[in-house]
Design an enzyme around this catalytic site. Sequence first.
Site, PDB file in Angstrom:
ATOM      1  CB  CYS A  55     -11.481  -9.140   7.109  1.00 29.90           C
ATOM      2  SG  CYS A  55     -11.813 -10.567   7.922  1.00 29.90           S
TER       3      CYS A  55
ATOM      4  CG  HIS B 143      -8.391  -4.161   8.520  1.00 35.74           C
ATOM      5  ND1 HIS B 143      -9.728  -4.427   7.832  1.00 35.74           N
ATOM      6  CD2 HIS B 143      -8.230  -5.203   9.220  1.00 35.74           C
ATOM      7  CE1 HIS B 143      -9.877  -5.465   8.145  1.00 35.74           C
ATOM      8  NE2 HIS B 143      -9.071  -6.216   8.777  1.00 35.74           N
TER       9      HIS B 143
ATOM     10  CG  HIS C  58     -14.090  -7.573  11.485  1.00 31.11           C
ATOM     11  ND1 HIS C  58     -14.105  -7.149  10.265  1.00 31.11           N
ATOM     12  CD2 HIS C  58     -12.502  -7.954  11.653  1.00 31.11           C
ATOM     13  CE1 HIS C  58     -13.230  -7.573   9.543  1.00 31.11           C
ATOM     14  NE2 HIS C  58     -12.296  -8.068  10.408  1.00 31.11           N
TER      15      HIS C  58
END
Lengths: 364, 406
Positions: free
Chosen positions: B162, B295, B332
């Site tokens: 990620c 994040h 996400h």
Amino acid sequence: MTAGQEVLVTGVGAVTTLGAGWRSTLEAWRRGRVATGPIEPFEPGDLEGVADPRRKAKLVRLAACATLDAWRTAGLDPAAPGSVDTLFVSSALGCLDHSRDFHAAVIRRTGPSPMLFTESVLNAGAGHVAIERALHGGGHAVSTFLYDGLDGFRLAFEAVASGRCARALVVGCDSWIPELEPIFRSCGALRAGPGPGGCIPFSPARDGFRLGEAAGALVLESRESARRRDARGLARVAGVVGALRPDEPEAAVEAAAAAAADFPLAGWIFPSANGGVCETIEEPLLERLAPARGERSALVSIKPATGESFAGSAALHLVFACAALSGEEVPAFEGSAPSAGNGEAWVVGADPAGSVTLARLLAP
Amino acid sequence: MREPVTITGVGVVSPFGVGLPANRRALFEGISAVADATTFDASPYPVKRCAEVPDFPGSVPRARDLRGLDRATQLALVAGEEALERAGLRTTRGARERFGLCAGTTLGGMRSGGRFLASFLERGPGGAAYASLLQALPSHQTRDLAARLALHGPAVNVNDACAAGASAIGLAVNRIRDRVLDLALAGGFDPMCEYTHAGFGSLHLITADAGRPFDRARSGFHLGEAAAFLVLESASHARARGARALGEIVGYGEASEGHHLTQPQPEGLGAEAAMRSALADAGLSPPAVAHLNAHGTATILNDRSEYRAMRRVFGEGLARIAVSANKGAVGHALGAAGALETLFAWLALEERRAPPSAGFREADPEFRGLRLDGEGPIPFEGAVAMSNSFGFGGSCASLLLRREGG
């Protein structure tokens, strides 16, 4: 092609079908041993120092093993944290076994396992190596072209040469699963006949390759860093250049030849050649860059002994180029070691999709 | 003297829509683009919602050119083309040997991989869909992008989970500073895919509620898909060709947690190291940061770890920073997330206001001094923004951007 900081290779490691460790691989290779396909048996004993091996994807275990071997060669303490500042783990295919099994569970609706999922992500190798060796600098997973697996090495070289880091670890690895065989057979890439060996590079009788699996690892270090800890340099990385012309292999050859024009290929040359696929781009490349091949050079490839293992093969060629430059005898399939003994080695990554990378290494 | 790295083009495809104007509008409206999944069969899963790019690729002009490509390539191409267009580089003419590509992805062509494996399992080796397989190779999208956009410099496909999109931008910055490249297309992409929906679901990270970053009621995220790319260019190269600088990447920091493959280090030591490293790289001190794109995955552990890291880096000054966390709005997007959120941080600098953090309602009392707003934008002064990305494998990346003229 020149570096700011001088970059040395101070450690190498390998795991192959010929042995767990670069030294045992080289000795078996010299004896003429041939072993393609999966590494069998892959004993836990070979994984001394690698935590909890059974739940990890094969690629992760290969990477961890090769790293340990490189640590030992480099004289680094496996238990000491932060031994390298940055880490690049390259693979062309990723964690095939766990990815396949998780995918199959999704497709069959059999309740996918979270462990399989997390161990199948493309940076599982980099993550586990960082955890096991307690590395806290940058850690990167890089997907390479199938037959040009030098991206990670190039990035690590740039990181040390620029002075951003003093020591970097590069691992190249790819694993084997049975499903790869029909896949590559369907492309006409695999050897059809029963002949021994992984492939016959550049031969008029070449007929494709057999698949293997492997990992190679290298510790790259600035000369200053190596000097401070009294580490021995196995080779010096003089530079890495490349060219990318997707679907235009002739243009890729042209551009790569232009990039390396000042340095005719000589010494030990480790090509990507694997008995068919890579030669389409590599033969014209070597004609351009190594016209005196055979007189001033020796061609070396581990693929006839271990088969094609993509990013693993590329890393092994870097490992054994360093071995040759540090005085080890490496078996050549064309030319001879004495004619190559000018303290120079080239590792070539050439993918018929139009990617070429050339790494030049010198005696330290 | 180190050469500045400027941003001269941006391109984006996200659940907010295709292109910069659609994304700018929706980002500051604070809407959530999470809806029922349409690109795969979500019926076997407890949560059937995710954030997909609406009507994609059908809504894109020249959608016909995208036929036959994996959705990952489609997303990346459309965003990449927009970035080049805005940079005035949408041409295949001229020397492009020093124009590189740094692309981050978690999945790449995993959708094609799934199609291949399904055919392999159903029909055996003789009937498998081998055409799908090529597109499943992790490097395939990079190759396709380089081919279609005529990028002939070194290309690298980064898979730092990620953090991949942010890492790709950081590696491109390094390559420009090292004079390996004059300019680079850098960013990330990832499509929605059943593989990841099942995977993150099996880890109980997908919420049945809304994604609520840093909220006391947070319970996870929805997955999303996106592609975002920046054209990065040495300042001298941009000047020489008369390109307009849109901003600057002034710092990049990276770290590995070396702790656990999926769980964050509880104190956020890797995140802290990446942020401090980015600040050192930029030659800035923490008070210089006016806006921070977190994040913010909205999981219990990740947000706690990230907050602790922010707190140690910025101290009491954290309360002065306008923070945004956008995963409640766009899901996400995994390997695309770092690039998408860097682009959002750049938009925030342009607009001088931090986008609303959709889903956020009430701060976890543990997160003292964290300034987010779930309803509307937060105006801020100052010219520097930070974007943080963290991933499986302990990958941590932090980027610092400066507004043009700031």
